[in-house]
Design an enzyme around this catalytic site. Structure first.
Site, PDB file in Angstrom:
ATOM      1  CG  HIS A  30       7.761  -0.605  20.369  1.00 13.31           C
ATOM      2  ND1 HIS A  30       7.508   0.478  19.567  1.00 13.31           N
ATOM      3  CD2 HIS A  30       7.863  -1.682  19.535  1.00 13.31           C
ATOM      4  CE1 HIS A  30       7.466   0.083  18.301  1.00 13.31           C
ATOM      5  NE2 HIS A  30       7.691  -1.209  18.260  1.00 13.31           N
TER       6      HIS A  30
ATOM      7  CD  GLU B 217      21.668   2.867  19.545  1.00 16.01           C
ATOM      8  OE1 GLU B 217      21.333   2.434  20.669  1.00 16.01           O
ATOM      9  OE2 GLU B 217      22.624   3.652  19.372  1.00 16.01           O
TER      10      GLU B 217
ATOM     11  CG  MET C  88       2.846   9.119  18.544  1.00 10.44           C
ATOM     12  SD  MET C  88       3.327   7.399  18.801  1.00 10.44           S
ATOM     13  CE  MET C  88       3.198   6.807  17.123  1.00 10.44           C
ATOM     14  NE  ARG C  89       9.087  16.694  18.224  1.00 11.49           N
ATOM     15  CZ  ARG C  89       9.179  17.558  17.219  1.00 11.49           C
ATOM     16  NH1 ARG C  89       8.188  17.710  16.387  1.00 11.49           N
ATOM     17  NH2 ARG C  89      10.270  18.280  17.054  1.00 11.49           N
TER      18      ARG C  89
ATOM     19  CG  LEU D 204      12.716  11.729  22.714  1.00  6.91           C
ATOM     20  CD1 LEU D 204      12.745  10.778  23.901  1.00  6.91           C
ATOM     21  CD2 LEU D 204      12.326  13.139  23.157  1.00  6.91           C
TER      22      LEU D 204
ATOM     23  CG  ASP E  89      10.693   1.808  19.035  1.00 10.63           C
ATOM     24  OD1 ASP E  89      10.443   2.524  20.021  1.00 10.63           O
ATOM     25  OD2 ASP E  89      10.110   1.947  17.942  1.00 10.63           O
TER      26      ASP E  89
ATOM     27  CG  ASN F  26       0.214   2.666  27.799  1.00  7.83           C
ATOM     28  OD1 ASN F  26       0.339   1.624  28.421  1.00  7.83           O
ATOM     29  ND2 ASN F  26       0.026   2.698  26.492  1.00  7.83           N
TER      30      ASN F  26
ATOM     31  N   GLY G 128      -3.500   8.655  25.538  1.00  4.49           N
ATOM     32  CA  GLY G 128      -3.148   8.721  26.963  1.00  4.49           C
ATOM     33  C   GLY G 128      -3.661   7.579  27.816  1.00  4.49           C
TER      34      GLY G 128
HETATM   35  C1  GRF Z   1       0.616   2.458  22.664  1.00  8.62           C
HETATM   36  O1  GRF Z   1       0.254   1.407  21.820  1.00  8.62           O
HETATM   37  C2  GRF Z   1       2.108   2.427  22.956  1.00  8.62           C
HETATM   38  O2  GRF Z   1       2.624   1.133  22.998  1.00  8.62           O
HETATM   39  C3  GRF Z   1       2.682   3.190  21.785  1.00  8.62           C
HETATM   40  O3  GRF Z   1       1.744   4.215  21.537  1.00  8.62           O
HETATM   41  C4  GRF Z   1       0.453   3.822  22.001  1.00  8.62           C
HETATM   42  C5  GRF Z   1       0.001   4.875  22.965  1.00  8.62           C
HETATM   43  O4  GRF Z   1      -1.313   4.699  23.419  1.00  8.62           O
HETATM   44  N1  GRF Z   1       4.013   3.649  22.091  1.00  8.62           N
HETATM   45  P1  GRF Z   1      -1.857   5.595  24.590  1.00  8.62           P
HETATM   46  O5  GRF Z   1      -1.682   7.059  24.173  1.00  8.62           O
HETATM   47  O6  GRF Z   1      -1.100   5.289  25.833  1.00  8.62           O
HETATM   48  O7  GRF Z   1      -3.319   5.231  24.727  1.00  8.62           O
END
Ligand code: GRF
Length: 215
Positions: free
Chosen positions: A108, A142, A89-90, A92, A144, A13, A11
């Site tokens: 990404h 598609e 991480m799933r 969609l 990423d 980001n 989390g």
């Molecule tokens: C990041 O590297 C993002 O680019 C990828 O998953 C990671 C998530 O990190 N999609 P966080 O959960 O935001 O710390």
């Protein structure tokens, strides 16, 4: 602008985006954070900032389709303008993408279209590229591959390993993601097919193109 965020883990980001909102740079609010992992640290971050959060348990569903239907129903109640994938991480389903067309964005950790999918930083190191980076893009069916809003470039040195390069990329993730969301909240992002233009942004810049303004 009403935002729903989907997470699976750390989390960081999400936290960078929350800070952008709290500092009043992004005109919006996160009405709900949803995780597909019970112990995601991001759920704790949401609660630390007083943001409503929910764990939606994939083990209660036999198919991806049925999980995403619950996800769609849950999100629709919030009536969001934007759905932010922040380390979700799933993959969609198409139904999900159709339900929120042009309203889903993702970050990404590579310069897409290079190194899509999992462990993008490791893929870049193993391939031996001299530059990698990160990308904020609209989400399409598609993986990423959607239209690109902003990218940051990060050089790779012989001393780098997966951890160091991930850290260098993350530094930029925490800047380009809130920036892209701010631009969307300011109605400056125009999308024509694959071409995304941020109105009045400065293009042609390195390491971040278009140039960062607020983060
Ligand atoms: C990041 O590297 C993002 O680019 C990828 O998953 C990671 C998530 O990190 N999609 P966080 O959960 O935001 O710390």
């Amino acid at each position: 602008m009403n935002i729903v965020a989907l997470i699976s883990g750390r989390g960081s980001n999400l936290e960078a985006i929350i800070k952008g909102i709290n500092e009043k740079k992004i005109k919006g609010k996160i009405s709900l954070v949803i995780s597909n992992k019970k112990n995601a640290r991001g759920l704790q971050i949401a609660s630390n900032y007083g943001i409503k959060s929910k764990f939606l348990d994939p083990s209660l569903h036999t198919t991806r389709e049925s999980y995403d239907l619950e996800l769609i129903e849950t999100i629709k109640k919030e009536n969001p303008d934007l759905i932010v994938l922040a380390g979700y991480m799933r993959v969609l389903t198409d139904s999900f993408i159709d339900a929120f067309k042009n309203r889903i964005i993702n970050i990404h950790p590579s310069l897409i279209p290079a190194f899509q999918g999992l462990k993008a930083q490791k893929q870049a190191l193993e391939f031996g590229v001299k530059f990698t980076g990160c990308t904020v893009h609209f989400v399409t069916k598609e993986l990423d591959s959607g239209p690109i809003i902003i990218q940051a470039v990060v050089p790779i040195t012989p001393e780098d390993n997966e951890e160091t390069i991930s850290e260098k990329i993350l530094h930029y993730e925490h800047r380009i993601y809130p920036q892209a969301i701010k631009w969307i909240s300011d109605n400056r992002v125009i999308q024509k097919k694959r071409q995304v233009i941020v109105k009045n942004a400065k293009y042609g810049c390195i390491p971040v193109n278009p140039e960062l303004e607020d983060f």
